[in-house]
Scaffold this motif. Structure first.
Motif, PDB file in Angstrom:
ATOM      1  N   LEU A 196      -7.433   3.877   1.908  1.00 47.14           N
ATOM      2  CA  LEU A 196      -6.433   2.824   1.745  1.00 47.14           C
ATOM      3  C   LEU A 196      -5.489   2.775   2.943  1.00 47.14           C
ATOM      4  O   LEU A 196      -5.092   1.693   3.394  1.00 47.14           O
ATOM      5  CB  LEU A 196      -5.649   3.045   0.451  1.00 47.14           C
ATOM      6  CG  LEU A 196      -6.416   2.753  -0.839  1.00 47.14           C
ATOM      7  CD1 LEU A 196      -5.648   3.263  -2.049  1.00 47.14           C
ATOM      8  CD2 LEU A 196      -6.698   1.256  -0.977  1.00 47.14           C
ATOM      9  N   ALA A 205     -10.487  -5.193  -5.015  1.00 50.49           N
ATOM     10  CA  ALA A 205     -10.727  -4.675  -3.662  1.00 50.49           C
ATOM     11  C   ALA A 205     -12.178  -4.895  -3.241  1.00 50.49           C
ATOM     12  O   ALA A 205     -12.456  -5.283  -2.097  1.00 50.49           O
ATOM     13  CB  ALA A 205     -10.379  -3.193  -3.600  1.00 50.49           C
ATOM     14  N   SER A 230      -7.173   1.048   5.714  1.00 52.83           N
ATOM     15  CA  SER A 230      -7.332  -0.392   5.506  1.00 52.83           C
ATOM     16  C   SER A 230      -6.150  -1.193   6.047  1.00 52.83           C
ATOM     17  O   SER A 230      -6.238  -2.418   6.167  1.00 52.83           O
ATOM     18  CB  SER A 230      -7.507  -0.691   4.019  1.00 52.83           C
ATOM     19  OG  SER A 230      -6.281  -0.607   3.305  1.00 52.83           O
ATOM     20  N   ILE A 245       0.844  -1.206   0.000  1.00 53.67           N
ATOM     21  CA  ILE A 245       0.000   0.000   0.000  1.00 53.67           C
ATOM     22  C   ILE A 245       0.876   1.252   0.000  1.00 53.67           C
ATOM     23  O   ILE A 245       0.640   2.198  -0.769  1.00 53.67           O
ATOM     24  CB  ILE A 245      -0.958   0.008   1.204  1.00 53.67           C
ATOM     25  CG1 ILE A 245      -2.019  -1.088   1.067  1.00 53.67           C
ATOM     26  CG2 ILE A 245      -1.619   1.377   1.357  1.00 53.67           C
ATOM     27  CD1 ILE A 245      -3.035  -0.855  -0.039  1.00 53.67           C
ATOM     28  N   ALA A 255     -10.472  -0.682   2.264  1.00 50.81           N
ATOM     29  CA  ALA A 255      -9.710  -0.813   1.024  1.00 50.81           C
ATOM     30  C   ALA A 255     -10.624  -0.698  -0.191  1.00 50.81           C
ATOM     31  O   ALA A 255     -10.273  -0.051  -1.187  1.00 50.81           O
ATOM     32  CB  ALA A 255      -8.964  -2.146   1.001  1.00 50.81           C
TER      33      ALA A 255
END
Length: 242
Positions: free
Chosen positions: A228, A168, A231, A76, A187
């Motif tokens: 993100l 995702a 997540s 990520i 996400a």
């Protein structure tokens, strides 16, 4: 290895929240007000705040604990760093659209790798098919307005972006009801917001001028990165991977 307490985790996103919000506001304000008749200061505000916002979100993601896995967090954050490169290309005075597109393409490849960490590809095929159909519809509508030189790079980018969002969403569906449901939903929200932001960029650049385009594009983009980052954090009871 010790992890932060629940109280510490509750504040882990509050601490950078204000500076991220202020930097994002500066980036959006600078982009909205910059123009041929605007003072140079507005453009500089955008140039300074836009990359710094991405840097701070990436730093927040890297510092997040406890992570779902070190591997997930690493991919990520690498994706966010590629996004930072794309940010810089797209805000340069000269037209660097294709290099920016390539940078974001690599970002999406990294995000795909992250969301494959605990769910097989297209574990819920309908989620992927819906994203691919949405991407195909947009591509069909925009195709007459695209310069021929961009046909190939745009098609590749759109497919990868749709796969990222679809995987995702598929992962969130796959983990619905289990310990990974919450981070998987974050996400998925980030991936879908990324797709929306890129849709707005494409329509504004190639088809029609969207009122207040910079506001909608950057707001959805920073929201995508923030989701993100969220997540990454493992919630109580979620499994931990290597």
């Amino acid at each position: 290895m010790s992890y932060p307490s629940i109280a510490d985790k509750a504040t882990s996103f509050r601490r950078p929240g204000l500076p991220v919000g202020l930097l994002a506001f500066g980036a959006i304000l600078g982009a909205v007000l910059a123009g041929p008749l605007a003072a140079d200061g507005w453009q500089w505000l955008h140039w300074i705040c836009k990359p710094l916002t991405t840097v701070l979100i990436a730093w927040t993601a890297w510092r997040m604990a406890p992570p779902l896995s070190e591997r997930y967090r690493r991919w990520i954050v690498i994706g966010m760093l590629f996004s930072l490169v794309g940010d810089i290309f797209l805000m340069l005075p000269q037209d660097a659209f294709v290099p920016g597109l390539v940078a974001f393409l690599f970002a999406h490849v990294c995000f795909i790798r992250a969301v494959l960490d605990d769910a097989r590809f297209a574990a819920r095929p309908w989620a992927l098919l819906v994203c691919l159909a949405y991407a195909a519809l947009n591509l069909w509508l925009l195709w007459p307005s695209l310069p021929p030189a961009l046909y190939a790079p745009v098609v590749v980018y759109v497919v990868v972006l749709a796969c990222m969002a679809g995987q995702a969403a598929s992962r969130a569906w796959w983990h619905a009801g289990d310990a990974l449901a919450v981070p998987a939903r974050w996400a998925a929200a980030g991936a879908l917001l990324f797709m929306l932001s890129d849709t707005l960029i494409a329509w504004n650049r190639f088809r029609l001028a969207i009122p207040w385009a910079a506001l909608w594009i950057l707001a959805t983009y920073y929201a995508a990165l923030w989701c993100l980052a969220r997540s990454i954090q493992r919630v109580s009871g979620a499994g931990r991977h290597a």
